[in-house]
Design a protein around this motif. Structure first.
Motif, PDB file in Angstrom:
ATOM      1  N   TYR A  50       3.275  15.200  -0.827  1.00 32.14           N
ATOM      2  CA  TYR A  50       3.859  14.698   0.420  1.00 32.14           C
ATOM      3  C   TYR A  50       3.104  13.490   0.957  1.00 32.14           C
ATOM      4  O   TYR A  50       3.722  12.499   1.395  1.00 32.14           O
ATOM      5  CB  TYR A  50       3.862  15.827   1.463  1.00 32.14           C
ATOM      6  N   TYR A  51       1.783  13.535   0.923  1.00 29.53           N
ATOM      7  CA  TYR A  51       0.997  12.476   1.551  1.00 29.53           C
ATOM      8  C   TYR A  51       1.019  11.180   0.750  1.00 29.53           C
ATOM      9  O   TYR A  51       0.839  10.098   1.320  1.00 29.53           O
ATOM     10  CB  TYR A  51      -0.428  12.960   1.809  1.00 29.53           C
ATOM     11  N   VAL A  52       1.230  11.255  -0.545  1.00 27.22           N
ATOM     12  CA  VAL A  52       1.381  10.033  -1.339  1.00 27.22           C
ATOM     13  C   VAL A  52       2.669   9.322  -0.945  1.00 27.22           C
ATOM     14  O   VAL A  52       2.691   8.115  -0.686  1.00 27.22           O
ATOM     15  CB  VAL A  52       1.394  10.367  -2.843  1.00 27.22           C
ATOM     16  N   VAL A  53       3.757  10.095  -0.882  1.00 29.82           N
ATOM     17  CA  VAL A  53       5.045   9.519  -0.493  1.00 29.82           C
ATOM     18  C   VAL A  53       4.999   9.056   0.960  1.00 29.82           C
ATOM     19  O   VAL A  53       5.534   7.998   1.311  1.00 29.82           O
ATOM     20  CB  VAL A  53       6.178  10.541  -0.704  1.00 29.82           C
ATOM     21  N   ALA A  54       4.344   9.837   1.814  1.00 28.32           N
ATOM     22  CA  ALA A  54       4.279   9.512   3.236  1.00 28.32           C
ATOM     23  C   ALA A  54       3.581   8.180   3.480  1.00 28.32           C
ATOM     24  O   ALA A  54       4.038   7.361   4.292  1.00 28.32           O
ATOM     25  CB  ALA A  54       3.563  10.625   4.000  1.00 28.32           C
ATOM     26  N   VAL A  55       2.469   7.935   2.786  1.00 28.64           N
ATOM     27  CA  VAL A  55       1.733   6.678   2.970  1.00 28.64           C
ATOM     28  C   VAL A  55       2.599   5.484   2.578  1.00 28.64           C
ATOM     29  O   VAL A  55       2.647   4.467   3.288  1.00 28.64           O
ATOM     30  CB  VAL A  55       0.425   6.704   2.149  1.00 28.64           C
ATOM     31  N   LEU A  56       3.315   5.594   1.461  1.00 30.36           N
ATOM     32  CA  LEU A  56       4.182   4.495   1.030  1.00 30.36           C
ATOM     33  C   LEU A  56       5.370   4.336   1.970  1.00 30.36           C
ATOM     34  O   LEU A  56       5.810   3.208   2.250  1.00 30.36           O
ATOM     35  CB  LEU A  56       4.658   4.744  -0.400  1.00 30.36           C
ATOM     36  N   PHE A  57       5.891   5.447   2.480  1.00 34.88           N
ATOM     37  CA  PHE A  57       7.002   5.392   3.435  1.00 34.88           C
ATOM     38  C   PHE A  57       6.571   4.683   4.718  1.00 34.88           C
ATOM     39  O   PHE A  57       7.299   3.826   5.243  1.00 34.88           O
ATOM     40  CB  PHE A  57       7.477   6.817   3.736  1.00 34.88           C
ATOM     41  N   VAL A  58       5.393   5.012   5.212  1.00 40.15           N
ATOM     42  CA  VAL A  58       4.862   4.370   6.420  1.00 40.15           C
ATOM     43  C   VAL A  58       4.580   2.896   6.163  1.00 40.15           C
ATOM     44  O   VAL A  58       4.901   2.028   6.995  1.00 40.15           O
ATOM     45  CB  VAL A  58       3.589   5.093   6.899  1.00 40.15           C
ATOM     46  N   LEU A  59       3.987   2.602   5.010  1.00 38.32           N
ATOM     47  CA  LEU A  59       3.674   1.205   4.672  1.00 38.32           C
ATOM     48  C   LEU A  59       4.948   0.361   4.602  1.00 38.32           C
ATOM     49  O   LEU A  59       4.982  -0.776   5.085  1.00 38.32           O
ATOM     50  CB  LEU A  59       2.923   1.154   3.341  1.00 38.32           C
ATOM     51  N   GLN A  60       5.997   0.920   4.030  1.00 41.15           N
ATOM     52  CA  GLN A  60       7.269   0.201   3.952  1.00 41.15           C
ATOM     53  C   GLN A  60       7.832  -0.056   5.349  1.00 41.15           C
ATOM     54  O   GLN A  60       8.362  -1.139   5.633  1.00 41.15           O
ATOM     55  CB  GLN A  60       8.277   1.015   3.124  1.00 41.15           C
ATOM     56  N   ALA A  61       7.699   0.920   6.250  1.00 41.59           N
ATOM     57  CA  ALA A  61       8.181   0.751   7.622  1.00 41.59           C
ATOM     58  C   ALA A  61       7.374  -0.302   8.365  1.00 41.59           C
ATOM     59  O   ALA A  61       7.923  -1.078   9.155  1.00 41.59           O
ATOM     60  CB  ALA A  61       8.120   2.088   8.364  1.00 41.59           C
ATOM     61  N   ILE A  62       6.075  -0.346   8.125  1.00 38.09           N
ATOM     62  CA  ILE A  62       5.229  -1.358   8.766  1.00 38.09           C
ATOM     63  C   ILE A  62       5.627  -2.762   8.306  1.00 38.09           C
ATOM     64  O   ILE A  62       5.677  -3.708   9.102  1.00 38.09           O
ATOM     65  CB  ILE A  62       3.743  -1.098   8.461  1.00 38.09           C
ATOM     66  N   ILE A  63       5.929  -2.889   7.024  1.00 34.85           N
ATOM     67  CA  ILE A  63       6.344  -4.193   6.489  1.00 34.85           C
ATOM     68  C   ILE A  63       7.666  -4.635   7.112  1.00 34.85           C
ATOM     69  O   ILE A  63       7.845  -5.803   7.474  1.00 34.85           O
ATOM     70  CB  ILE A  63       6.459  -4.123   4.952  1.00 34.85           C
ATOM     71  N   ARG A  64       8.590  -3.691   7.249  1.00 33.74           N
ATOM     72  CA  ARG A  64       9.924  -4.035   7.746  1.00 33.74           C
ATOM     73  C   ARG A  64       9.997  -4.106   9.269  1.00 33.74           C
ATOM     74  O   ARG A  64      10.719  -4.936   9.822  1.00 33.74           O
ATOM     75  CB  ARG A  64      10.935  -3.000   7.243  1.00 33.74           C
ATOM     76  N   HIS A  65       9.283  -3.217   9.954  1.00 34.01           N
ATOM     77  CA  HIS A  65       9.378  -3.136  11.418  1.00 34.01           C
ATOM     78  C   HIS A  65       7.976  -3.019  12.030  1.00 34.01           C
ATOM     79  O   HIS A  65       7.637  -1.983  12.618  1.00 34.01           O
ATOM     80  CB  HIS A  65      10.234  -1.940  11.838  1.00 34.01           C
ATOM     81  N   PRO A  66       7.157  -4.048  11.930  1.00 30.67           N
ATOM     82  CA  PRO A  66       5.789  -3.955  12.462  1.00 30.67           C
ATOM     83  C   PRO A  66       5.749  -3.765  13.974  1.00 30.67           C
ATOM     84  O   PRO A  66       4.781  -3.211  14.502  1.00 30.67           O
ATOM     85  CB  PRO A  66       5.173  -5.297  12.056  1.00 30.67           C
ATOM     86  N   GLU A  67       6.797  -4.178  14.668  1.00 34.17           N
ATOM     87  CA  GLU A  67       6.797  -4.081  16.129  1.00 34.17           C
ATOM     88  C   GLU A  67       6.784  -2.631  16.613  1.00 34.17           C
ATOM     89  O   GLU A  67       6.279  -2.339  17.707  1.00 34.17           O
ATOM     90  CB  GLU A  67       8.028  -4.801  16.709  1.00 34.17           C
ATOM     91  N   LEU A  68       7.295  -1.699  15.795  1.00 35.02           N
ATOM     92  CA  LEU A  68       7.327  -0.297  16.208  1.00 35.02           C
ATOM     93  C   LEU A  68       5.937   0.329  16.244  1.00 35.02           C
ATOM     94  O   LEU A  68       5.726   1.352  16.893  1.00 35.02           O
ATOM     95  CB  LEU A  68       8.223   0.521  15.270  1.00 35.02           C
ATOM     96  N   PHE A  69       4.989  -0.258  15.547  1.00 33.01           N
ATOM     97  CA  PHE A  69       3.660   0.328  15.440  1.00 33.01           C
ATOM     98  C   PHE A  69       2.651  -0.331  16.376  1.00 33.01           C
ATOM     99  O   PHE A  69       1.465  -0.020  16.331  1.00 33.01           O
ATOM    100  CB  PHE A  69       3.168   0.233  13.989  1.00 33.01           C
ATOM    101  N   VAL A  70       3.134  -1.206  17.224  1.00 30.77           N
ATOM    102  CA  VAL A  70       2.241  -1.848  18.201  1.00 30.77           C
ATOM    103  C   VAL A  70       2.777  -1.697  19.613  1.00 30.77           C
ATOM    104  O   VAL A  70       2.566  -2.538  20.468  1.00 30.77           O
ATOM    105  CB  VAL A  70       2.035  -3.344  17.873  1.00 30.77           C
ATOM    106  N   GLY A  71       3.492  -0.592  19.834  1.00 27.29           N
ATOM    107  CA  GLY A  71       3.990  -0.310  21.176  1.00 27.29           C
ATOM    108  C   GLY A  71       5.474  -0.475  21.342  1.00 27.29           C
ATOM    109  O   GLY A  71       6.055   0.039  22.293  1.00 27.29           O
ATOM    110  N   GLY A  72       6.116  -1.207  20.406  1.00 29.63           N
ATOM    111  CA  GLY A  72       7.549  -1.412  20.520  1.00 29.63           C
ATOM    112  C   GLY A  72       8.359  -0.167  20.244  1.00 29.63           C
ATOM    113  O   GLY A  72       9.547  -0.109  20.542  1.00 29.63           O
ATOM    114  N   GLY A  73       7.706   0.861  19.663  1.00 29.55           N
ATOM    115  CA  GLY A  73       8.410   2.091  19.360  1.00 29.55           C
ATOM    116  C   GLY A  73       8.863   2.844  20.584  1.00 29.55           C
ATOM    117  O   GLY A  73       9.669   3.763  20.486  1.00 29.55           O
ATOM    118  N   SER A  74       8.353   2.501  21.754  1.00 25.31           N
ATOM    119  CA  SER A  74       8.739   3.213  22.978  1.00 25.31           C
ATOM    120  C   SER A  74      10.216   3.020  23.293  1.00 25.31           C
ATOM    121  O   SER A  74      10.782   3.762  24.099  1.00 25.31           O
ATOM    122  CB  SER A  74       7.886   2.724  24.155  1.00 25.31           C
TER     123      SER A  74
END
Length: 218
Positions: A50-74
């Motif tokens: 799970y954690y191998v897939v999870a890290v890549l899933f999160v990394l892909q989201a950061i690449i595509r939507h970095p604004e969600l991880f710096v407060g824009g996710g609200s």
């Protein structure tokens, strides 16, 4: 050395990360089935697929939507609520062992029987930091899932596939136990942190019934 799960999940997760990012979350769902498994076989250290897939899933989201991880996710999820929960979780994992140092606690690594007689003192250890890191990854997965948007059809199929995999392993276990053939538990139950019991017909015998756990931890 990589385990069977590592040989399957690591290349598949990397391939989806590069070529089919939309399939990472369904793969993440399926990976949760293998709770008692590890991607590597390295002494007392185990990493769930799970954690191998999870890290890549999160990394892909950061690449595509970095604004969600710096407060824009609200805007799309209770970002600050998750941040507060993460802060409390990490604080509990790191600070409480220091504040209550020396209190006798149950250590599952000693086993159930030995744990009743021997209670080691509570102290800060690498496992506390590991749990904090895993909690952080899980919180980031929630944010990444919000960033990825709804993919109901593929997610539904992934849950159905996970159900069939779990049930299929149980059927195979029943067949092995019924014929008296030792079940190759090491293929699934190879994570020293979660798969704490190696399955056998004697260990899982409760009266006339067997306690079957499929690919999940005991």
């Amino acid at each position: 050395m990589p385990t069977l799960e590592g040989i399957i999940f690591i290349p598949l997760a990397i391939y989806f990360f590069v070529r089919h990012p939309d399939r990472l979350f369904p793969l993440l769902v399926i990976s949760t089935v293998f709770e008692a498994s590890s991607i590597v076989s390295s002494g007392p250290i185990g990493i769930q697929p799970y954690y191998v897939v999870a890290v890549l899933f999160v990394l892909q989201a950061i690449i595509r939507h970095p604004e969600l991880f710096v407060g824009g996710g609200s805007r799309v999820l209770p970002f600050w609520t998750l941040a507060a929960f993460l802060t409390v979780g990490i604080g509990s994992a790191v600070l409480l062992p220091v504040l209550f140092s020396g209190i006798p606690v149950y250590d599952p690594r000693n086993g159930i029987d030995a744990g009743l007689l021997f209670r080691p003192p509570l102290h800060l250890q690498p496992g506390n930091f590991a749990q904090a890191i895993l909690l952080t990854i899980n919180i980031l997965v929630v944010i990444a899932a919000a960033a990825a948007g709804p993919a109901l059809e593929r997610t539904h199929k992934a849950f159905i596939a996970a159900l069939y995999i779990t049930a299929g392993i149980v059927v195979v276990q029943i067949a092995f136990f019924a014929t008296g053939i030792p079940f190759p538990a090491f293929l699934l139950n190879n994570n020293p942190g979660y798969g704490i019991v190696n399955q056998s017909i004697h260990q899982l015998q409760i009266g006339r019934a067997q306690r079957l756990n499929s690919s999940h931890a005991n």
